[in-house]
Design a protein around this motif. Structure first.
Motif, PDB file in Angstrom:
ATOM      1  N   ILE A 110      13.507   1.257  -9.164  1.00  7.42           N
ATOM      2  CA  ILE A 110      14.907   0.894  -9.420  1.00  7.42           C
ATOM      3  C   ILE A 110      15.807   1.391  -8.281  1.00  7.42           C
ATOM      4  O   ILE A 110      16.680   0.665  -7.782  1.00  7.42           O
ATOM      5  CB  ILE A 110      15.350   1.485 -10.772  1.00  7.42           C
ATOM      6  CG1 ILE A 110      14.597   0.790 -11.917  1.00  7.42           C
ATOM      7  CG2 ILE A 110      16.860   1.323 -10.951  1.00  7.42           C
ATOM      8  CD1 ILE A 110      14.827   1.419 -13.262  1.00  7.42           C
ATOM      9  N   SER A 111      15.547   2.636  -7.855  1.00  6.22           N
ATOM     10  CA  SER A 111      16.342   3.214  -6.765  1.00  6.22           C
ATOM     11  C   SER A 111      16.126   2.453  -5.471  1.00  6.22           C
ATOM     12  O   SER A 111      17.075   2.166  -4.728  1.00  6.22           O
ATOM     13  CB  SER A 111      15.984   4.697  -6.586  1.00  6.22           C
ATOM     14  OG  SER A 111      16.689   5.253  -5.503  1.00  6.22           O
ATOM     15  N   ALA A 112      14.882   2.091  -5.181  1.00  3.47           N
ATOM     16  CA  ALA A 112      14.572   1.367  -3.952  1.00  3.47           C
ATOM     17  C   ALA A 112      15.207  -0.017  -3.966  1.00  3.47           C
ATOM     18  O   ALA A 112      15.698  -0.502  -2.932  1.00  3.47           O
ATOM     19  CB  ALA A 112      13.069   1.268  -3.776  1.00  3.47           C
ATOM     20  N   LYS A 113      15.216  -0.662  -5.088  1.00  3.77           N
ATOM     21  CA  LYS A 113      15.830  -1.986  -5.172  1.00  3.77           C
ATOM     22  C   LYS A 113      17.337  -1.908  -4.948  1.00  3.77           C
ATOM     23  O   LYS A 113      17.942  -2.786  -4.309  1.00  3.77           O
ATOM     24  CB  LYS A 113      15.524  -2.617  -6.535  1.00  3.77           C
ATOM     25  CG  LYS A 113      14.088  -3.116  -6.668  1.00  3.77           C
ATOM     26  CD  LYS A 113      13.851  -3.782  -8.010  1.00  3.77           C
ATOM     27  CE  LYS A 113      12.437  -4.349  -8.098  1.00  3.77           C
ATOM     28  NZ  LYS A 113      12.181  -4.983  -9.411  1.00  3.77           N
TER      29      LYS A 113
ATOM     30  N   ASP B 188      12.083  -2.492   5.879  1.00  3.00           N
ATOM     31  CA  ASP B 188      11.369  -1.308   5.372  1.00  3.00           C
ATOM     32  C   ASP B 188      11.544  -1.173   3.856  1.00  3.00           C
ATOM     33  O   ASP B 188      10.574  -0.907   3.118  1.00  3.00           O
ATOM     34  CB  ASP B 188      11.885  -0.047   6.072  1.00  3.00           C
ATOM     35  CG  ASP B 188      11.454   0.020   7.532  1.00  3.00           C
ATOM     36  OD1 ASP B 188      10.499  -0.722   7.895  1.00  3.00           O
ATOM     37  OD2 ASP B 188      12.060   0.794   8.293  1.00  3.00           O
ATOM     38  N   LEU B 189      12.808  -1.345   3.414  1.00  3.66           N
ATOM     39  CA  LEU B 189      13.056  -1.233   1.972  1.00  3.66           C
ATOM     40  C   LEU B 189      12.363  -2.352   1.186  1.00  3.66           C
ATOM     41  O   LEU B 189      11.833  -2.124   0.086  1.00  3.66           O
ATOM     42  CB  LEU B 189      14.561  -1.271   1.705  1.00  3.66           C
ATOM     43  CG  LEU B 189      15.344  -0.019   2.154  1.00  3.66           C
ATOM     44  CD1 LEU B 189      16.849  -0.243   1.999  1.00  3.66           C
ATOM     45  CD2 LEU B 189      14.903   1.196   1.347  1.00  3.66           C
TER      46      LEU B 189
ATOM     47  N   THR C 217       5.569  -2.755  -2.764  1.00  8.68           N
ATOM     48  CA  THR C 217       4.390  -1.936  -3.103  1.00  8.68           C
ATOM     49  C   THR C 217       4.419  -1.449  -4.541  1.00  8.68           C
ATOM     50  O   THR C 217       3.376  -1.045  -5.082  1.00  8.68           O
ATOM     51  CB  THR C 217       4.305  -0.710  -2.170  1.00  8.68           C
ATOM     52  OG1 THR C 217       5.475   0.118  -2.345  1.00  8.68           O
ATOM     53  CG2 THR C 217       4.198  -1.153  -0.723  1.00  8.68           C
ATOM     54  N   TYR C 218       5.591  -1.487  -5.171  1.00  5.40           N
ATOM     55  CA  TYR C 218       5.669  -0.913  -6.525  1.00  5.40           C
ATOM     56  C   TYR C 218       4.868  -1.720  -7.540  1.00  5.40           C
ATOM     57  O   TYR C 218       4.352  -1.167  -8.512  1.00  5.40           O
ATOM     58  CB  TYR C 218       7.138  -0.816  -6.961  1.00  5.40           C
ATOM     59  CG  TYR C 218       7.857   0.358  -6.335  1.00  5.40           C
ATOM     60  CD1 TYR C 218       7.538   1.658  -6.691  1.00  5.40           C
ATOM     61  CD2 TYR C 218       8.847   0.164  -5.374  1.00  5.40           C
ATOM     62  CE1 TYR C 218       8.192   2.739  -6.110  1.00  5.40           C
ATOM     63  CE2 TYR C 218       9.507   1.233  -4.788  1.00  5.40           C
ATOM     64  CZ  TYR C 218       9.173   2.525  -5.166  1.00  5.40           C
ATOM     65  OH  TYR C 218       9.813   3.591  -4.591  1.00  5.40           O
ATOM     66  N   ALA C 219       4.749  -2.994  -7.368  1.00  2.00           N
ATOM     67  CA  ALA C 219       3.984  -3.827  -8.319  1.00  2.00           C
ATOM     68  C   ALA C 219       2.520  -3.387  -8.387  1.00  2.00           C
ATOM     69  O   ALA C 219       1.957  -3.206  -9.472  1.00  2.00           O
ATOM     70  CB  ALA C 219       4.082  -5.290  -7.915  1.00  2.00           C
ATOM     71  N   SER C 220       1.897  -3.191  -7.218  1.00  2.00           N
ATOM     72  CA  SER C 220       0.499  -2.766  -7.199  1.00  2.00           C
ATOM     73  C   SER C 220       0.344  -1.335  -7.688  1.00  2.00           C
ATOM     74  O   SER C 220      -0.621  -0.997  -8.381  1.00  2.00           O
ATOM     75  CB  SER C 220      -0.072  -2.914  -5.786  1.00  2.00           C
ATOM     76  OG  SER C 220       0.652  -2.105  -4.870  1.00  2.00           O
ATOM     77  N   ARG C 221       1.347  -0.476  -7.355  1.00  2.00           N
ATOM     78  CA  ARG C 221       1.264   0.919  -7.803  1.00  2.00           C
ATOM     79  C   ARG C 221       1.380   0.991  -9.339  1.00  2.00           C
ATOM     80  O   ARG C 221       0.659   1.749  -9.985  1.00  2.00           O
ATOM     81  CB  ARG C 221       2.372   1.731  -7.144  1.00  2.00           C
ATOM     82  CG  ARG C 221       2.165   1.934  -5.635  1.00  2.00           C
ATOM     83  CD  ARG C 221       3.354   2.626  -4.997  1.00  2.00           C
ATOM     84  NE  ARG C 221       3.530   3.978  -5.543  1.00  2.00           N
ATOM     85  CZ  ARG C 221       4.592   4.751  -5.289  1.00  2.00           C
ATOM     86  NH1 ARG C 221       5.562   4.292  -4.504  1.00  2.00           N
ATOM     87  NH2 ARG C 221       4.680   5.963  -5.805  1.00  2.00           N
ATOM     88  N   LYS C 222       2.286   0.180  -9.895  1.00  2.81           N
ATOM     89  CA  LYS C 222       2.426   0.176 -11.352  1.00  2.81           C
ATOM     90  C   LYS C 222       1.167  -0.387 -12.030  1.00  2.81           C
ATOM     91  O   LYS C 222       0.748   0.110 -13.088  1.00  2.81           O
ATOM     92  CB  LYS C 222       3.648  -0.661 -11.754  1.00  2.81           C
ATOM     93  CG  LYS C 222       4.981   0.009 -11.454  1.00  2.81           C
ATOM     94  CD  LYS C 222       6.137  -0.717 -12.111  1.00  2.81           C
ATOM     95  CE  LYS C 222       6.311  -2.118 -11.601  1.00  2.81           C
ATOM     96  NZ  LYS C 222       7.483  -2.791 -12.197  1.00  2.81           N
TER      97      LYS C 222
END
Length: 456
Positions: free
Chosen positions: A133-136, A186-187, A193-198
């Motif tokens: 959420i913060s990154a978005k 970069d952002l 990457t969050y989709a694969s990490r989740k």
């Protein structure tokens, strides 16, 4: 010479006189009276042949077995920590009783570890979701700044071309656009990457949940609870003993019903089979075809009476025919008919009416529904022939075809008709045509009718 002549003259006279005397005696004697000789009239007991309600019966034998048997085995490794005091051979325990426990310490530790792993994975997922959420949000801000800087770059280009602004200012603005573009990329990469990490964390959570479920299941399996009212058979373990998964614990026998696989000779089954499908007159199934028999058993309304061999004949349990064995025993030429008896412990009277216990040898009498048949007593049959009262009450000997015999009765297939009178008592001599004096017994007729229905 004169004397000899004289004797010769008188001899014919003497002979003639003797012949005359004999002739007179024969003629004067009364004639002999001739009488016709006949056999005396025989007094016999007779029975009027007629169709009467007849129940085909057959007796099979087998051992009593519980309908439900639980051979409890351990599903986990561990040491026995508790055994119910009544968990002994011959003991009786109700449904829902906890009869045995296995030490739970190892399984509780495993469950706590699994729950901790699950909690850690769930916490990691929440952290990643917050970071996402913060990154978005950072990406949205960077994109706005980039868009603003692009607009500023276009304004500076116009001013430089109008020679109202120095060219180095254009270089500065272009540098800012490049930096903001790099930041946005970069952002964006980080957010992607969050989709694969989740997904990875969710997989870990799923695995942790499975471990928790497995640990909880193993913990539950350390406690053995009876699923039905039972009598206890053999017990294979004791308190403090280690048992491996798959190890035998005890045997429990259900008391709600028992089954008897009664073996009936094929030759005795055939008369019973004639009652199959009697209601719709369909052809009989082949006795060797178990599939056809299995379909017919639902319509085969047989009554089953169970008795203990060697016990009181008046002690009877009502059974129900469940199924027929899948094949014929080729050695004994028998077919198994499985009969169930509900509540085998009901009405137990010590010394009079025992319960039906596992291993008891029992007889099962199968009785078909009553059908009208031509039935005569077995004693009226003499090597395939029957003595029938003919015209003018004389003896007539008649051959008959037998359908089958049952106890003291014989079912006639052909050779007799309703209304014929047959002799049921001993007759000597047996000479066709002799005169008969008939005695009919209503009591014997009633006795035959009772035997035909299986009352006696």
């Amino acid at each position: 010479m004169k004397k000899t002549l004289k004797n010769f003259i008188f001899l014919p006279v003497i002979i003639a006189a003797a012949l005359a005397f004999v002739f007179i005696q024969v003629k004067s004697k009364q004639a002999i009276e001739h009488q016709d000789v006949e056999f005396p009239v025989k007094t016999v007991e007779v029975l009027t042949v007629k169709k009467i309600p007849f129940r085909t019966r057959a007796v099979a034998y087998g051992n009593v077995e519980p309908a439900t048997v639980l051979k409890a085995k351990s599903e986990v490794n561990g040491k026995i920590s508790y055994i119910h005091p009544e968990l002994k051979q011959g003991g009786s325990l109700p449904k829902g009783t906890t009869v045995l426990k296995i030490e739970t310490t190892t399984f509780e530790i495993s469950l706590d570890s699994s729950k901790a792993g699950l909690a850690s994975s769930q916490s990691s997922l929440k952290q990643i979701e917050a970071e996402e959420i913060s990154a978005k949000r950072s990406l949205q801000i960077a994109q706005k700044n980039w868009n603003l800087e692009l607009a500023e770059l276009e304004r500076v280009k116009v001013l430089v071309e109008a020679r109202t602004l120095a060219r180095n200012q254009l270089n500065i603005e272009e540098q800012k656009v490049l930096q903001l573009s790099s930041t946005v990329q970069d952002l964006q990469g980080k957010v992607d990457t969050y989709a694969s990490r989740k997904a990875s964390i969710r997989a870990q959570i799923k695995q942790s949940k499975s471990q928790v479920d497995q640990s909880e299941d193993s913990l539950i399996r350390t406690e053995i609870v009876l699923p039905f009212d039972a009598r206890i058979g053999s017990v294979s373990v004791d308190v403090g003993e280690f048992v491996a998964a798959g190890g035998q614990l005890f045997e429990a026998l259900g008391i709600e019903a028992v089954e008897i696989n009664a073996q009936l000779p094929i030759k005795h089954l055939r008369p019973l089979a004639t009652t199959m499908n009697a209601s719709d007159n369909t052809p009989l199934a082949n006795l060797q075809d178990s599939a056809n028999l299995q379909k017919a058993v639902a319509q085969w309304n047989l009554e089953a009476k169970v008795r203990i061999v060697g016990g009181d004949l008046n002690t009877v349990w009502d059974g129900v025919l469940l199924r027929i064995s899948e094949s014929v025993d080729p050695i004994r030429d028998t077919l198994g008919l499985v009969v169930a008896v509900d509540n085998p412990y009901k009405g137990v009277i010590p010394g009079v009416r025992p319960p039906l216990l596992k291993g008891m040898y029992a007889s099962v009498e199968f009785l078909a529904q009553a059908r009208d048949m031509l039935v005569i007593p077995r004693k009226a049959l003499h090597e395939g022939r029957v003595y029938v009262v003919g015209k003018e009450n004389t003896l007539s000997i008649r051959p008959v075809q037998i359908n089958y015999s049952q106890g003291q009765l014989v079912v006639i297939k052909d050779g007799l008709e309703e209304g014929d009178k047959i002799i049921t008592s001993d007759l000597v001599p047996v000479i066709e045509g002799i005169k008969l004096e008939l005695i009919e017994s209503d009591e014997f007729q009633k006795e035959i009718a009772a035997l035909a229905l299986g009352i006696k």
